[in-house]
Motif scaffolding. Structure first.
Motif, PDB file in Angstrom:
ATOM      1  N   TYR A  66      -2.875   0.111  11.502  1.00 33.73           N
ATOM      2  CA  TYR A  66      -2.202  -0.048  10.244  1.00 33.73           C
ATOM      3  C   TYR A  66      -1.028   0.100  10.598  1.00 33.73           C
ATOM      4  O   TYR A  66      -1.235   1.499  10.434  1.00 33.73           O
ATOM      5  CB  TYR A  66      -3.505   0.170   9.616  1.00 33.73           C
ATOM      6  CG  TYR A  66      -2.908   0.820   7.401  1.00 33.73           C
ATOM      7  CD1 TYR A  66      -3.012  -0.687   6.892  1.00 33.73           C
ATOM      8  CD2 TYR A  66      -2.176   2.079   6.821  1.00 33.73           C
ATOM      9  CE1 TYR A  66      -2.544  -0.314   5.737  1.00 33.73           C
ATOM     10  CE2 TYR A  66      -2.018   1.715   6.197  1.00 33.73           C
ATOM     11  CZ  TYR A  66      -1.922   0.916   5.096  1.00 33.73           C
ATOM     12  OH  TYR A  66      -1.233   1.091   3.558  1.00 33.73           O
TER      13      TYR A  66
ATOM     14  N   PRO B  14      -7.774   3.250   6.949  1.00 35.37           N
ATOM     15  CA  PRO B  14      -7.723   2.745   5.839  1.00 35.37           C
ATOM     16  C   PRO B  14      -8.571   1.488   6.255  1.00 35.37           C
ATOM     17  O   PRO B  14      -9.642   0.550   6.659  1.00 35.37           O
ATOM     18  CB  PRO B  14      -6.631   1.643   7.251  1.00 35.37           C
ATOM     19  CG  PRO B  14      -6.714   1.838   8.200  1.00 35.37           C
ATOM     20  CD  PRO B  14      -7.394   3.471   8.063  1.00 35.37           C
ATOM     21  N   THR B  15      -8.722   0.441   5.115  1.00 29.76           N
ATOM     22  CA  THR B  15      -9.904  -0.863   4.771  1.00 29.76           C
ATOM     23  C   THR B  15      -9.330  -1.790   5.753  1.00 29.76           C
ATOM     24  O   THR B  15      -8.219  -1.517   6.687  1.00 29.76           O
ATOM     25  CB  THR B  15      -9.676  -1.586   3.644  1.00 29.76           C
ATOM     26  OG1 THR B  15      -7.937  -2.530   3.395  1.00 29.76           O
ATOM     27  CG2 THR B  15      -9.829  -0.388   2.419  1.00 29.76           C
TER      28      THR B  15
ATOM     29  N   THR C 141      -9.161  -5.103   5.558  1.00 29.76           N
ATOM     30  CA  THR C 141      -8.097  -6.268   4.493  1.00 29.76           C
ATOM     31  C   THR C 141      -7.074  -5.705   4.487  1.00 29.76           C
ATOM     32  O   THR C 141      -6.598  -6.562   5.027  1.00 29.76           O
ATOM     33  CB  THR C 141      -8.884  -6.205   3.129  1.00 29.76           C
ATOM     34  OG1 THR C 141     -10.214  -6.881   3.083  1.00 29.76           O
ATOM     35  CG2 THR C 141      -7.866  -7.303   1.988  1.00 29.76           C
ATOM     36  N   ALA C 142      -6.632  -4.692   4.144  1.00 25.67           N
ATOM     37  CA  ALA C 142      -5.483  -3.874   4.435  1.00 25.67           C
ATOM     38  C   ALA C 142      -5.063  -3.647   5.925  1.00 25.67           C
ATOM     39  O   ALA C 142      -3.972  -4.298   5.796  1.00 25.67           O
ATOM     40  CB  ALA C 142      -5.374  -2.571   3.665  1.00 25.67           C
ATOM     41  N   THR C 143      -5.489  -4.013   6.953  1.00 23.42           N
ATOM     42  CA  THR C 143      -4.615  -4.043   8.062  1.00 23.42           C
ATOM     43  C   THR C 143      -4.928  -5.809   8.856  1.00 23.42           C
ATOM     44  O   THR C 143      -4.126  -5.408   9.101  1.00 23.42           O
ATOM     45  CB  THR C 143      -6.052  -2.886   9.254  1.00 23.42           C
ATOM     46  OG1 THR C 143      -6.055  -1.693   8.644  1.00 23.42           O
ATOM     47  CG2 THR C 143      -5.528  -2.909  10.712  1.00 23.42           C
TER      48      THR C 143
ATOM     49  N   TYR D  64      -1.918  -7.119   6.683  1.00 23.83           N
ATOM     50  CA  TYR D  64      -0.329  -6.041   7.757  1.00 23.83           C
ATOM     51  C   TYR D  64      -0.283  -7.022   9.149  1.00 23.83           C
ATOM     52  O   TYR D  64       0.444  -7.099   9.626  1.00 23.83           O
ATOM     53  CB  TYR D  64      -0.518  -4.029   8.282  1.00 23.83           C
ATOM     54  CG  TYR D  64       0.915  -4.110   8.785  1.00 23.83           C
ATOM     55  CD1 TYR D  64       1.906  -3.686   8.431  1.00 23.83           C
ATOM     56  CD2 TYR D  64       0.451  -3.406   9.951  1.00 23.83           C
ATOM     57  CE1 TYR D  64       2.464  -3.246   8.699  1.00 23.83           C
ATOM     58  CE2 TYR D  64       0.480  -2.518  10.525  1.00 23.83           C
ATOM     59  CZ  TYR D  64       2.334  -2.570   9.576  1.00 23.83           C
ATOM     60  OH  TYR D  64       3.533  -2.231  10.335  1.00 23.83           O
TER      61      TYR D  64
ATOM     62  N   GLU E   1       0.031   3.778   1.372  1.00 23.94           N
ATOM     63  CA  GLU E   1      -0.707   3.210  -0.282  1.00 23.94           C
ATOM     64  C   GLU E   1      -2.652   3.540  -0.207  1.00 23.94           C
ATOM     65  O   GLU E   1      -2.799   2.857   0.557  1.00 23.94           O
ATOM     66  CB  GLU E   1      -0.644   2.032   0.211  1.00 23.94           C
ATOM     67  CG  GLU E   1       1.452   1.190   0.479  1.00 23.94           C
ATOM     68  CD  GLU E   1       1.086   1.145  -1.145  1.00 23.94           C
ATOM     69  OE1 GLU E   1       0.961   1.840  -2.240  1.00 23.94           O
ATOM     70  OE2 GLU E   1       2.713   1.246  -1.310  1.00 23.94           O
TER      71      GLU E   1
ATOM     72  N   THR F 133      -4.534   3.038  -1.976  1.00 26.84           N
ATOM     73  CA  THR F 133      -5.307   1.963  -2.874  1.00 26.84           C
ATOM     74  C   THR F 133      -5.323   0.826  -1.181  1.00 26.84           C
ATOM     75  O   THR F 133      -6.306   0.227  -1.071  1.00 26.84           O
ATOM     76  CB  THR F 133      -4.847   0.634  -3.682  1.00 26.84           C
ATOM     77  OG1 THR F 133      -3.148  -0.054  -2.684  1.00 26.84           O
ATOM     78  CG2 THR F 133      -4.197   1.506  -4.578  1.00 26.84           C
ATOM     79  N   ASP F 134      -4.360   0.528   0.304  1.00 25.71           N
ATOM     80  CA  ASP F 134      -5.051   0.656   1.079  1.00 25.71           C
ATOM     81  C   ASP F 134      -6.059   0.729   2.053  1.00 25.71           C
ATOM     82  O   ASP F 134      -6.724   0.631   3.219  1.00 25.71           O
ATOM     83  CB  ASP F 134      -4.230   0.329   2.247  1.00 25.71           C
ATOM     84  CG  ASP F 134      -2.862  -0.950   1.254  1.00 25.71           C
ATOM     85  OD1 ASP F 134      -3.106  -1.179   0.513  1.00 25.71           O
ATOM     86  OD2 ASP F 134      -1.889  -0.748   2.022  1.00 25.71           O
TER      87      ASP F 134
END
Length: 486
Positions: free
Chosen positions: A369, A423-424, A426-428, A431, A477, A479-480
């Motif tokens: 991430y 990091p989640t 989903t976020a990773t 990205y 972020e 939220t990530d």
């Protein structure tokens, strides 16, 4: 003001990145950190590489910590020993050395019960945060050539140079024509009995006059520190805007100009058509790691220097045999064959939550991430992690941005707001998908084979301008992230 709790930080590696992280922690008032270094001195790649001609290809004023300018650089691009001395000086004057456990290799790091258990040969210790600062070009790559172990003379990798071997009266074979091979050629060409360069792939060379700084310039920089800052910003703009920072990642006039400079450099420097044909690559400039050098073409045309373009078939005790059956008799064999650029923290074993290993997390290739963190590995931050902009930026400023990002989360942990963060998935994934979608505009996917490429055939590099990487890391972020609050 609420008292901040002590946070124990483990840093693996005392090279440029590890020292940078240590200095950032000190500036934040954190001295509860330990650096694990398997060697007996700081410096990383600048400690390990000592081959003739070693020179940084990034301007010295920009290949420096922004918080520790060096007004005494001798040239625009400094030699390896001078850079190593700089990092040694920073470690000493910052009093970082007492925090370093020299001669200590980290065998494994396991996340259990909310902390990282770091194991070395002398035992285990628990830390709240794990920082990996193991570098980019660290693990030498040895070629798979039949008979290599049969060579009767001295043989060594360029990163393990044997200075006990005298060279002036020797016939030297040099395998590899990347940045290291080019610098060795420039240093040895015409200064040894014979030099045979075994070239598998021709390289584009960008000319770079390496001007020496005058005593007056050094004195002025010493007297007026603001001039160091100005110099830093000028070279930053040069790298990020005028040259590789843009040229590698988007079609632009900078790309056309640098490509033309490479072609003109070859045409003007090598008059012999046959030699020029051998030295002309079949791919676009900057597709591989761009070589920046000023004396290579001159050195390769000196008496006693021979460029061999036939493929190596095997090695015999007396020399190298190429595919045309010719035996090239040699006294010394140097392997300038690069490094495993995909090793990252390995062979150190890293195990995150629920027993997930780094090998499993990276089974489809290294990913991260924003180049610094991994899903399922809380409070782990990587310096020079996957897809860092190492192909078009000074590694020092990259390390500073990544260290600042890690420090942002460490400060949250110190304040008691956060216990663990990763990091989640989903976020990773989002990205990394964005990076893949941006890769086609880069020069690195235009048809060459390089150490930049990963298992999926795409570069493990940052596909946008370096400034975007810095902006991404300057604005975390939350939220990530999956955050466990304190």
């Amino acid at each position: 003001m609420a008292e901040k709790r002590a946070v124990k930080v483990a840093i693996v590696g005392a090279g440029m990145s590890g020292l940078c992280m240590a200095a950032k922690l000190q500036d934040a008032g954190i001295d509860t950190f330990t650096i694990f270094e398997q060697a007996d001195e700081v410096g990383g790649t600048w400690r390990d590489n000592t081959y003739p001609g070693l020179t940084c290809d990034v301007p010295s004023r920009y290949y420096s910590y922004s918080f520790r300018p060096n007004p005494q650089w001798s040239r625009v691009m400094s030699a390896g020993p001078e850079i190593q001395a700089y990092f040694q000086q920073v470690a000493t004057e910052r009093n970082i050395r007492p925090h370093i456990r020299f001669g200590t290799e980290v065998i494994s790091a396991v996340y259990r019960d909310g902390r990282w258990s770091v194991r070395t040969a002398s035992g285990e210790d628990a830390f709240d945060v794990l920082i990996t600062a193991t570098g980019v070009l660290r693990v030498p790559r040895y070629p798979d050539i039949p008979g290599l172990d049969m060579f009767a003379g001295p043989i060594f990798h360029s990163a393990r140079w044997d200075h006990s071997v005298p060279l002036s009266d020797k016939r030297i074979g040099l395998i590899g024509t990347g940045s290291t091979g080019v610098q060795i050629t420039a240093a040895l060409g015409g200064n040894v009995r014979g030099l045979k360069i075994f070239q598998r792939t021709a390289q584009w060379v960008l000319p770079a006059p390496n001007v020496r700084y005058s005593r007056l310039t050094k004195a002025a920089l010493q007297r007026w520190p603001v001039m160091n800052k100005v110099g830093y910003r000028v070279w930053q703009a040069y790298v990020e805007r005028a040259t590789l920072g843009r040229a590698t990642v988007e079609p632009c006039w900078q790309r056309r100009v640098l490509s033309a400079l490479c072609r003109w450099n070859l045409r003007l420097s090598v008059r012999n058509p046959d030699m020029r044909r051998k030295l002309t690559p079949s791919y676009e400039a900057m597709c591989k790691r761009q070589i920046i050098a000023g004396r290579y073409y001159r050195a390769i045309q000196k008496p006693g220097v021979d460029l061999v373009t036939e493929a190596i078939d095997h090695v015999e005790p007396t020399g190298v045999v190429t595919s045309d059956g010719v035996l090239h008799e040699l006294d010394v064999l140097v392997l300038a064959t690069g490094f495993d650029s995909h090793a990252y923290m390995r062979p150190m074993q890293i195990v995150g939550e629920n027993g997930v290993t780094l090998e499993k997390a990276w089974r489809d290739g290294p990913r991260a991430y924003r180049s610094v963190a991994l899903p399922g590995f809380p409070n782990l931050f990587m310096l020079m992690g996957p897809h860092s902009p190492v192909g078009n930026q000074s590694l020092v400023i990259i390390a500073e941005s990544q260290a600042d990002y890690a420090l942002w989360w460490i400060d949250k942990i110190r304040g008691g707001h956060v216990v663990a963060a990763a990091p989640t998935e989903t976020a990773t994934k989002l990205y990394n998908d964005e990076m893949k979608a941006a890769m086609p505009q880069t020069i690195w996917v235009t048809g060459c084979n390089s150490w930049y490429l990963g298992k999926d055939g795409l570069p493990e590099l940052f596909p946008w301008r370096p400034v975007r990487h810095r902006e991404l890391l300057s604005t975390p972020e939350p939220t990530d992230f999956e955050v466990r609050a304190g």
